[in-house]
Design a protein around this motif. Structure first.
Motif, PDB file in Angstrom:
ATOM      1  N   MET A  65      48.849  63.908  60.570  1.00  0.00           N
ATOM      2  CA  MET A  65      50.240  64.260  60.907  1.00  0.00           C
ATOM      3  C   MET A  65      50.356  64.682  62.374  1.00  0.00           C
ATOM      4  N   ARG A  66      49.793  63.868  63.262  1.00  0.00           N
ATOM      5  CA  ARG A  66      49.784  64.214  64.680  1.00  0.00           C
ATOM      6  C   ARG A  66      51.158  64.117  65.335  1.00  0.00           C
ATOM      7  N   SER A  67      51.998  63.217  64.864  1.00  0.00           N
ATOM      8  CA  SER A  67      53.335  63.117  65.449  1.00  0.00           C
ATOM      9  C   SER A  67      54.249  64.138  64.779  1.00  0.00           C
ATOM     10  N   PHE A  68      55.238  64.604  65.521  1.00  0.00           N
ATOM     11  CA  PHE A  68      56.183  65.571  64.983  1.00  0.00           C
ATOM     12  C   PHE A  68      57.075  64.900  63.949  1.00  0.00           C
ATOM     13  N   PRO A  69      57.571  65.649  62.977  1.00  0.00           N
ATOM     14  CA  PRO A  69      58.345  65.023  61.897  1.00  0.00           C
ATOM     15  C   PRO A  69      59.580  64.287  62.384  1.00  0.00           C
ATOM     16  N   TYR A  70      60.283  64.832  63.368  1.00  0.00           N
ATOM     17  CA  TYR A  70      61.493  64.154  63.831  1.00  0.00           C
ATOM     18  C   TYR A  70      61.152  62.827  64.497  1.00  0.00           C
ATOM     19  N   GLN A  71      59.991  62.741  65.152  1.00  0.00           N
ATOM     20  CA  GLN A  71      59.572  61.471  65.741  1.00  0.00           C
ATOM     21  C   GLN A  71      59.264  60.455  64.647  1.00  0.00           C
ATOM     22  N   TYR A  72      58.661  60.930  63.595  1.00  0.00           N
ATOM     23  CA  TYR A  72      58.264  60.062  62.495  1.00  0.00           C
ATOM     24  C   TYR A  72      59.475  59.603  61.699  1.00  0.00           C
ATOM     25  N   SER A  73      60.286  60.558  61.247  1.00  0.00           N
ATOM     26  CA  SER A  73      61.429  60.194  60.412  1.00  0.00           C
ATOM     27  C   SER A  73      62.508  59.489  61.218  1.00  0.00           C
ATOM     28  N   ALA A  74      62.612  59.793  62.497  1.00  0.00           N
ATOM     29  CA  ALA A  74      63.614  59.133  63.337  1.00  0.00           C
ATOM     30  C   ALA A  74      63.337  57.643  63.464  1.00  0.00           C
ATOM     31  N   LYS A  75      62.090  57.259  63.274  1.00  0.00           N
ATOM     32  CA  LYS A  75      61.737  55.842  63.359  1.00  0.00           C
ATOM     33  C   LYS A  75      61.757  55.166  61.993  1.00  0.00           C
ATOM     34  N   LEU A  76      61.122  55.787  61.007  1.00  0.00           N
ATOM     35  CA  LEU A  76      60.907  55.127  59.726  1.00  0.00           C
ATOM     36  C   LEU A  76      62.166  55.062  58.861  1.00  0.00           C
ATOM     37  N   TYR A  77      62.862  56.165  58.722  1.00  0.00           N
ATOM     38  CA  TYR A  77      64.007  56.151  57.814  1.00  0.00           C
ATOM     39  C   TYR A  77      65.121  55.217  58.282  1.00  0.00           C
ATOM     40  N   PRO A  78      65.496  55.216  59.569  1.00  0.00           N
ATOM     41  CA  PRO A  78      66.538  54.262  60.004  1.00  0.00           C
ATOM     42  C   PRO A  78      66.140  52.804  59.766  1.00  0.00           C
ATOM     43  N   ILE A  79      64.865  52.496  59.963  1.00  0.00           N
ATOM     44  CA  ILE A  79      64.401  51.133  59.695  1.00  0.00           C
ATOM     45  C   ILE A  79      64.616  50.803  58.222  1.00  0.00           C
ATOM     46  N   THR A  80      64.240  51.727  57.367  1.00  0.00           N
ATOM     47  CA  THR A  80      64.388  51.535  55.929  1.00  0.00           C
ATOM     48  C   THR A  80      65.855  51.366  55.559  1.00  0.00           C
ATOM     49  N   GLU A  81      66.687  52.233  56.081  1.00  0.00           N
ATOM     50  CA  GLU A  81      68.121  52.170  55.775  1.00  0.00           C
ATOM     51  C   GLU A  81      68.728  50.845  56.222  1.00  0.00           C
ATOM     52  N   GLU A  82      68.400  50.393  57.423  1.00  0.00           N
ATOM     53  CA  GLU A  82      68.921  49.123  57.921  1.00  0.00           C
ATOM     54  C   GLU A  82      68.419  47.948  57.085  1.00  0.00           C
ATOM     55  N   CYS A  83      67.157  47.999  56.697  1.00  0.00           N
ATOM     56  CA  CYS A  83      66.596  46.923  55.866  1.00  0.00           C
ATOM     57  C   CYS A  83      67.261  46.886  54.492  1.00  0.00           C
ATOM     58  N   ILE A  84      67.511  48.043  53.914  1.00  0.00           N
ATOM     59  CA  ILE A  84      68.198  48.099  52.614  1.00  0.00           C
ATOM     60  C   ILE A  84      69.579  47.461  52.746  1.00  0.00           C
ATOM     61  N   LYS A  85      70.298  47.813  53.792  1.00  0.00           N
ATOM     62  CA  LYS A  85      71.631  47.233  54.013  1.00  0.00           C
ATOM     63  C   LYS A  85      71.542  45.710  54.167  1.00  0.00           C
ATOM     64  N   PHE A  86      70.583  45.251  54.971  1.00  0.00           N
ATOM     65  CA  PHE A  86      70.419  43.825  55.208  1.00  0.00           C
ATOM     66  C   PHE A  86      70.100  43.088  53.904  1.00  0.00           C
ATOM     67  N   ILE A  87      69.174  43.604  53.146  1.00  0.00           N
ATOM     68  CA  ILE A  87      68.755  42.947  51.899  1.00  0.00           C
ATOM     69  C   ILE A  87      69.903  42.908  50.899  1.00  0.00           C
ATOM     70  N   ILE A  88      70.632  43.985  50.776  1.00  0.00           N
ATOM     71  CA  ILE A  88      71.760  44.009  49.838  1.00  0.00           C
ATOM     72  C   ILE A  88      72.809  42.974  50.252  1.00  0.00           C
ATOM     73  N   GLU A  89      73.085  42.895  51.532  1.00  0.00           N
ATOM     74  CA  GLU A  89      74.051  41.901  52.013  1.00  0.00           C
ATOM     75  C   GLU A  89      73.576  40.490  51.682  1.00  0.00           C
ATOM     76  N   ARG A  90      72.278  40.225  51.829  1.00  0.00           N
ATOM     77  CA  ARG A  90      71.724  38.912  51.533  1.00  0.00           C
ATOM     78  C   ARG A  90      71.784  38.601  50.043  1.00  0.00           C
ATOM     79  N   TYR A  91      71.475  39.613  49.198  1.00  0.00           N
ATOM     80  CA  TYR A  91      71.547  39.406  47.740  1.00  0.00           C
ATOM     81  C   TYR A  91      72.986  39.135  47.308  1.00  0.00           C
ATOM     82  N   ILE A  92      73.918  39.846  47.889  1.00  0.00           N
ATOM     83  CA  ILE A  92      75.326  39.693  47.485  1.00  0.00           C
ATOM     84  C   ILE A  92      75.883  38.342  47.949  1.00  0.00           C
ATOM     85  N   GLU A  93      75.404  37.843  49.084  1.00  0.00           N
ATOM     86  CA  GLU A  93      75.867  36.545  49.577  1.00  0.00           C
ATOM     87  C   GLU A  93      75.492  35.399  48.669  1.00  0.00           C
ATOM     88  N   LYS A  94      74.411  35.542  47.925  1.00  0.00           N
ATOM     89  CA  LYS A  94      73.922  34.442  47.059  1.00  0.00           C
ATOM     90  C   LYS A  94      74.928  34.013  46.053  1.00  0.00           C
TER      91      LYS A  94
END
Length: 185
Positions: free
Chosen positions: A156-185
């Motif tokens: 856990m060498r990186s500070f939590p805000y550095q870690y979560s600031a990168k990982l969670y937004p990526i996850t959130e954007e990917c979830i949005k993208f995937i849902i949009e793709r599933y709904i388009e089908k």
């Protein structure tokens, strides 16, 4: 608020485990080591906890429940990462443990529930088959838990805000993208 005797006993057992973990790897600590160090017997331990990993999960649940407010705007993920970092001496060891029923499995449920809430929020009034929703939640929950575990194993060498600031937004954007793709089908 006064704690009941069972709660005090659980706290004693938990504090003892944490003290032992300062000098002994979690995988090397036995229930016998814990009860001997806190002056209790094995029956008392097993009255309160199924096994050592149950104790580790109880420690996390007790500490994290005191911090978590699911009705605020902070994500569960942000609160989880910050809590782990603030208590990293304990959680680096606990998350690096390779025993069955470990804390990683426990985190999966927390992250899964959080991802399900995010998926439902993104869906809004739109519909998606439950098996597709479950697949998306499973995938991202495994990815996040795996990332948290690796972060712990790396100390856990990186500070939590550095870690979560990168990982969670990526996850959130990917979830949005995937849902949009599933709904388009």
């Amino acid at each position: 608020m006064k704690m009941s005797k069972p709660e005090l006993t659980k706290q004693l057992i938990a504090q003892t485990l944490k003290k032992l973990m300062v000098s002994i790897p979690l995988d090397k600590i036995s229930v016998q080591d814990i009860v001997k160090a806190c002056g209790l017997n094995r029956k008392t331990f097993y009255y309160h906890f199924q096994d050592k990993q149950d104790l580790v999960c109880w420690i996390f649940d007790t500490e994290f429940a005191a911090l978590t407010d699911l009705n605020n705007d902070n994500s569960v993920f942000d609160e989880l990462v910050e809590h782990l970092y603030n208590n990293r001496d304990f959680y680096v060891v606990a998350l690096s443990s390779e025993v069955q029923n470990n804390l990683n499995e426990h985190f999966f449920k927390i992250i899964y529930d959080s991802n399900m809430m995010k998926i439902k929020e993104v869906l809004g009034t739109r519909k998606l088959a439950q098996d597709e929703i479950n697949l998306i939640a499973d995938f991202f929950s495994n990815a996040i838990v795996g990332s948290i575990t690796q972060w712990a194993k790396d100390g856990m060498r990186s500070f939590p805000y550095q870690y979560s600031a990168k990982l969670y937004p990526i996850t959130e954007e990917c979830i949005k993208f995937i849902i949009e793709r599933y709904i388009e089908k």
